[in-house]
Design a protein around this motif. Structure first.
Motif, mmCIF file in Angstrom:
data_model
loop_
_atom_site.group_PDB
_atom_site.id
_atom_site.type_symbol
_atom_site.label_atom_id
_atom_site.label_comp_id
_atom_site.label_asym_id
_atom_site.label_seq_id
_atom_site.Cartn_x
_atom_site.Cartn_y
_atom_site.Cartn_z
ATOM 1 N N GLN A 194 0.822 -1.204 0.000
ATOM 2 C CA GLN A 194 0.000 0.000 0.000
ATOM 3 C C GLN A 194 0.862 1.263 0.000
ATOM 4 N N THR A 195 1.962 1.217 0.692
ATOM 5 C CA THR A 195 2.895 2.351 0.678
ATOM 6 C C THR A 195 3.412 2.588 -0.741
ATOM 7 N N ARG A 196 3.762 1.516 -1.411
ATOM 8 C CA ARG A 196 4.230 1.626 -2.800
ATOM 9 C C ARG A 196 3.133 2.206 -3.690
ATOM 10 N N LEU A 197 1.889 1.781 -3.459
ATOM 11 C CA LEU A 197 0.776 2.303 -4.253
ATOM 12 C C LEU A 197 0.602 3.802 -4.037
ATOM 13 N N PHE A 198 0.618 4.231 -2.785
ATOM 14 C CA PHE A 198 0.510 5.663 -2.511
ATOM 15 C C PHE A 198 1.640 6.436 -3.199
ATOM 16 N N ASP A 199 2.847 5.933 -3.064
ATOM 17 C CA ASP A 199 4.002 6.627 -3.640
ATOM 18 C C ASP A 199 3.872 6.755 -5.149
ATOM 19 N N CYS A 200 3.477 5.665 -5.807
ATOM 20 C CA CYS A 200 3.428 5.682 -7.272
ATOM 21 C C CYS A 200 2.250 6.484 -7.801
ATOM 22 N N VAL A 201 1.120 6.404 -7.142
ATOM 23 C CA VAL A 201 -0.006 7.230 -7.567
ATOM 24 C C VAL A 201 0.346 8.708 -7.420
ATOM 25 N N GLY A 202 1.010 9.047 -6.320
ATOM 26 C CA GLY A 202 1.426 10.430 -6.130
ATOM 27 C C GLY A 202 2.434 10.884 -7.173
ATOM 28 N N ALA A 203 3.251 9.961 -7.633
ATOM 29 C CA ALA A 203 4.316 10.310 -8.567
ATOM 30 C C ALA A 203 3.831 10.413 -10.010
ATOM 31 N N VAL A 204 2.908 9.510 -10.415
ATOM 32 C CA VAL A 204 2.525 9.494 -11.829
ATOM 33 C C VAL A 204 1.049 9.792 -12.061
ATOM 34 N N ALA A 264 -3.116 6.493 6.134
ATOM 35 C CA ALA A 264 -2.454 6.974 4.925
ATOM 36 C C ALA A 264 -1.340 7.966 5.217
ATOM 37 N N ASN A 265 -1.547 8.856 6.162
ATOM 38 C CA ASN A 265 -0.529 9.862 6.449
ATOM 39 C C ASN A 265 0.670 9.284 7.192
ATOM 40 N N HIS A 266 0.517 8.065 7.677
ATOM 41 C CA HIS A 266 1.672 7.378 8.250
ATOM 42 C C HIS A 266 2.456 6.677 7.140
ATOM 43 N N LEU A 267 1.725 6.194 6.137
ATOM 44 C CA LEU A 267 2.374 5.448 5.051
ATOM 45 C C LEU A 267 2.940 6.367 3.971
ATOM 46 N N TRP A 268 2.233 7.470 3.696
ATOM 47 C CA TRP A 268 2.652 8.339 2.595
ATOM 48 C C TRP A 268 3.120 9.688 3.118
ATOM 49 N N HIS A 269 4.212 10.173 2.585
ATOM 50 C CA HIS A 269 4.745 11.492 2.955
ATOM 51 C C HIS A 269 5.085 12.254 1.677
ATOM 52 N N LYS A 270 4.839 13.528 1.705
ATOM 53 C CA LYS A 270 5.104 14.366 0.541
ATOM 54 C C LYS A 270 6.573 14.268 0.150
ATOM 55 N N PRO A 271 6.873 13.879 -1.084
ATOM 56 C CA PRO A 271 8.274 13.735 -1.495
ATOM 57 C C PRO A 271 8.884 15.075 -1.901
ATOM 58 N N ASP A 272 10.187 15.191 -1.731
ATOM 59 C CA ASP A 272 10.865 16.380 -2.262
ATOM 60 C C ASP A 272 11.099 16.164 -3.765
ATOM 61 N N ALA A 273 11.628 17.186 -4.427
ATOM 62 C CA ALA A 273 11.758 17.138 -5.882
ATOM 63 C C ALA A 273 12.627 15.970 -6.354
ATOM 64 N N LEU A 302 11.095 8.477 -7.940
ATOM 65 C CA LEU A 302 9.886 7.664 -7.824
ATOM 66 C C LEU A 302 9.196 7.531 -9.172
ATOM 67 N N ARG A 303 9.105 8.630 -9.891
ATOM 68 C CA ARG A 303 8.418 8.610 -11.177
ATOM 69 C C ARG A 303 9.083 7.604 -12.124
ATOM 70 N N SER A 355 10.967 5.021 -11.256
ATOM 71 C CA SER A 355 10.794 3.673 -10.708
ATOM 72 C C SER A 355 9.397 3.131 -10.985
ATOM 73 N N CYS A 356 8.386 3.978 -10.786
ATOM 74 C CA CYS A 356 7.000 3.523 -10.934
ATOM 75 C C CYS A 356 6.628 3.291 -12.398
ATOM 76 N N LYS A 357 7.311 3.961 -13.306
ATOM 77 C CA LYS A 357 7.073 3.720 -14.729
ATOM 78 C C LYS A 357 7.767 2.451 -15.198
ATOM 79 N N GLU A 358 8.868 2.117 -14.582
ATOM 80 C CA GLU A 358 9.604 0.901 -14.939
ATOM 81 C C GLU A 358 8.937 -0.344 -14.363
ATOM 82 N N ASP A 359 8.467 -0.251 -13.134
ATOM 83 C CA ASP A 359 7.820 -1.393 -12.478
ATOM 84 C C ASP A 359 6.386 -0.997 -12.141
ATOM 85 N N LYS A 360 5.452 -1.482 -12.948
ATOM 86 C CA LYS A 360 4.044 -1.085 -12.791
ATOM 87 C C LYS A 360 3.217 -2.121 -12.036
ATOM 88 N N SER A 361 3.865 -2.939 -11.220
ATOM 89 C CA SER A 361 3.119 -3.948 -10.456
ATOM 90 C C SER A 361 2.102 -3.293 -9.517
#
Length: 271
Positions: free
Chosen positions: A163-173, A215-224, A230-231, A233-239
């Motif tokens: 779920q952490t990975r999902l939050f990160d990738c949705v936020g990124a792409v 969610a706010n424990h799992l996801w944190h606003k990323p810096d640039a 992340l963008r 990584s998430c485009k390369e691995d779309k699992s």
């Protein structure tokens, strides 16, 4: 979501679980008014058991240690489900869990024989169930065991990396979907919390488990720099995308349901 889940353990929790409470009619006694008498009741149960260890025959239901353990679990789970304060429920549990200490008494004393009447005639489980029914409190007749609760927590915790990975990738792409995803995830956690408390699991433990999953424990606003990485990584691995497309992130609720006893209608006294 930290704020929301903290509310889950207090005001919002009480409101959200009101549908499970047998105290739905104005003429019924609020559970908290039973604290003084149930405090006395717990002490009396322990005393009665200590007397039974000395005065009751070995075949007596009052000497059944397994039934004592089952009755204690029913009472404690019922107190949790009925919204009694955590300190009070833990105090009752601690007293009922203490090792048996046989009483030093004269078994020919009429008063001591009277004290054994309930447990000898009905047995511990029926004694507890009868008290809960007569007071209109919810009787949790199939408490979740420590092993089952451990398995439920492992199920929740085991799902968090994905779920952490999902939050990160949705936020990124696909950041536009992130607020909706967080809404759905946190809403599911609240529903799971309602189910866990309704079956008599400790509210403080439920709150702690779900706070760690919010969610706010799992996801944190990323810096640039992190966002760019992340963008890629998430485009390369779309699992992660399959989890999103199939809404399998809601699977925790299903898995928890599999491990919980069915909620029964509250046993109440005659209306």
């Amino acid at each position: 979501m930290r704020y929301v889940l903290q509310a889950l353990s207090s005001a919002a929790l009480a409101a959200g679980f009101s549908a499970f409470s047998p105290q739905a009619h104005a003429d019924e006694v609020p559970p908290l008014q039973y604290i003084p008498v149930l405090d006395f009741y717990a002490d009396s149960l322990v005393t009665e058991r200590s007397i039974a260890a000395v005065c009751a025959p070995s075949s007596s239901p009052a000497r059944d240690d397994k039934a004592w353990g089952e009755a204690a679990a029913i009472l404690v789970a019922s107190l949790w489900a009925d919204g009694f304060p955590a300190d009070f429920v833990k105090s009752v549990k601690a007293r009922l869990d203490r090792p048996l200490i046989p009483a030093k008494i004269d078994c020919n004393s009429d008063s001591k024989i009277d004290e054994l009447a309930g447990s000898e005639n009905e047995g511990w489980v029926q004694l507890i169930k009868g008290m809960l029914k007569s007071t209109g409190l919810r009787a949790i007749e199939a408490p979740v065991s420590d092993a089952q609760w451990k398995e439920i927590k492992a199920t929740i915790e085991g799902d968090l990396p994905a779920q952490t990975r999902l939050f990160d990738c949705v936020g990124a792409v696909g950041f536009g979907l992130l607020p909706t995803l967080i809404h759905d995830w946190n809403g599911m956690l609240i529903e799971v919390g309602q189910k866990l408390v309704a079956v008599g699991l400790p509210r403080d433990e439920v709150s702690a488990e779900l706070n760690a999953a919010d969610a706010n424990h799992l996801w944190h606003k990323p810096d640039a720099a992190t966002l760019a990485s992340l963008r890629r990584s998430c485009k390369e691995d779309k699992s992660w995308y399959e989890r999103l497309a199939t809404m399998s992130y809601a699977g925790i609720s299903v898995e928890v349901d599999k491990r919980l006893p069915a909620l029964s209608t509250p046993e109440t006294g005659d209306q």
